[in-house]
Scaffold this active site. Sequence first.
Site, PDB file in Angstrom:
ATOM      1  CE1 TYR A 112       3.853   9.013 -22.490  1.00  0.00           C
ATOM      2  CE2 TYR A 112       4.788   7.010 -23.106  1.00  0.00           C
ATOM      3  CZ  TYR A 112       4.606   7.977 -22.319  1.00  0.00           C
ATOM      4  OH  TYR A 112       4.600   7.857 -20.813  1.00  0.00           O
ATOM      5  CG  ASP A 126      10.866   6.978 -28.269  1.00  0.00           C
ATOM      6  OD1 ASP A 126      11.303   5.861 -27.878  1.00  0.00           O
ATOM      7  OD2 ASP A 126      10.218   7.737 -27.314  1.00  0.00           O
ATOM      8  CE  LYS A 130       6.344   0.989 -23.851  1.00  0.00           C
ATOM      9  NZ  LYS A 130       5.764   0.695 -22.374  1.00  0.00           N
TER      10      LYS A 130
END
Length: 428
Positions: free
Chosen positions: A145, A227, A255
Amino acid sequence: MRQFTRSEAFLQRAERVIPLGSQTFSKSRTQYPKGVSPYFIERGKGSHVWDMDGNEYVDFIMSLASITLGYGDADVTAAVAAQLQDGVIFSLPHRLETEVAELICEMVPCAQMVRFGKNGSDATAGAVRLARAFTNREHIAQCGYHGWQDWYIGTTARNRGVPVSTRELTHPFPYNDIAALEALFAKHPGQIAAVIMEPVGATAPAAGYLQAVKDLAHAHGALLVFDETITGFRLANGGAQAWFGVTPDLATFGKGMANGYPVSAIAGRADVMKLMEEIFFSFTFGGEALSLAAAKATLQKLQREPVVARLTQHGETIQAGLKQTIAEHRLDDVFSVSGHPTWSFLNIKDARGSTVFDIKTLLMQEQHQRGILCLGAHNLSYAHSDADIQQLLGMYREVLPMIGKALDAGTLRQQLRCDPLVPLFKVR
């Protein structure tokens, strides 16, 4: 019994002015069964949050894994408060931009230069644009994702509004399947600019897999991009690349980088990153000083204190306890545990005549009543205590056998006090 009446009433008000009543899909009513769930959080401290109805929870979502240290961490709050006195955004760069970039270069194996964004999607989209510019190619191979931007979201079921021409340039491949990636390179010879992937998620990489991906990408003239929006500064201070010993050309972070403050980063090889001077990757708020002050305080705390070690220890306790409960009650056909200890998953399968969504709905209904906020992944923070972990495991020891008995009796639907969740866009 806990009630959610104020939360539900406010949702009606919110939906009059905000689609879904939330700015973030994963925080919206699509994820929480109505009638048995909170919809709004009023405040958080440490590892606990309180909803609009005054109910308290141990939070294992931690704002979608962006809170690594805990809500209201004293060191981060002090750094932000101090910077607030001097200003938030300026007409020229602030020294914090350099200081935080230096910290990332010190901590992350691939990092020789750094640029900042505000969201993980900024960073992944920027990395894709950079890879295309560096290789003079347009196609992208992706796994995992990577946010809301057209280049990625066009490959998913949520592709409305994305031009077909854009969708055709990105090619998903399954994790741990090197043959599938080889097939993509064979199908698009000399056209793939980069392989971008989450280095690990619910499934651990097979032995040698990540290195094989890197070797294959380089053999075909493509860049490797990790990622690390979630894995960065969670699996290890240097991210998954440090944990697994495989260094990509570029990596993206978001994050957990600033304990919930909005900042993200692209980091990587200097020869590639220098092209940031040529492509357009620019934000008015890219150098916003409060978030950079939070990032500096967060990264320094990671270096100074055993943050990752505590996350790992708590995660190992959760995984062991969950596996024991599943085994004791013979629920292996329904539940399984996977992932790295700092980001582990309770996986649910269709079983005994019930769907994943029915089972998940009952689990969420019961966990909310027991003061646990969780979406299936255990997003740990430095603030989680031993008592918090035992409360989570105690909930599982009560609720999982209950679900098993309901499945055996064929009464699971009857135990729901709400409509079951419905199938939605799945990100992993």
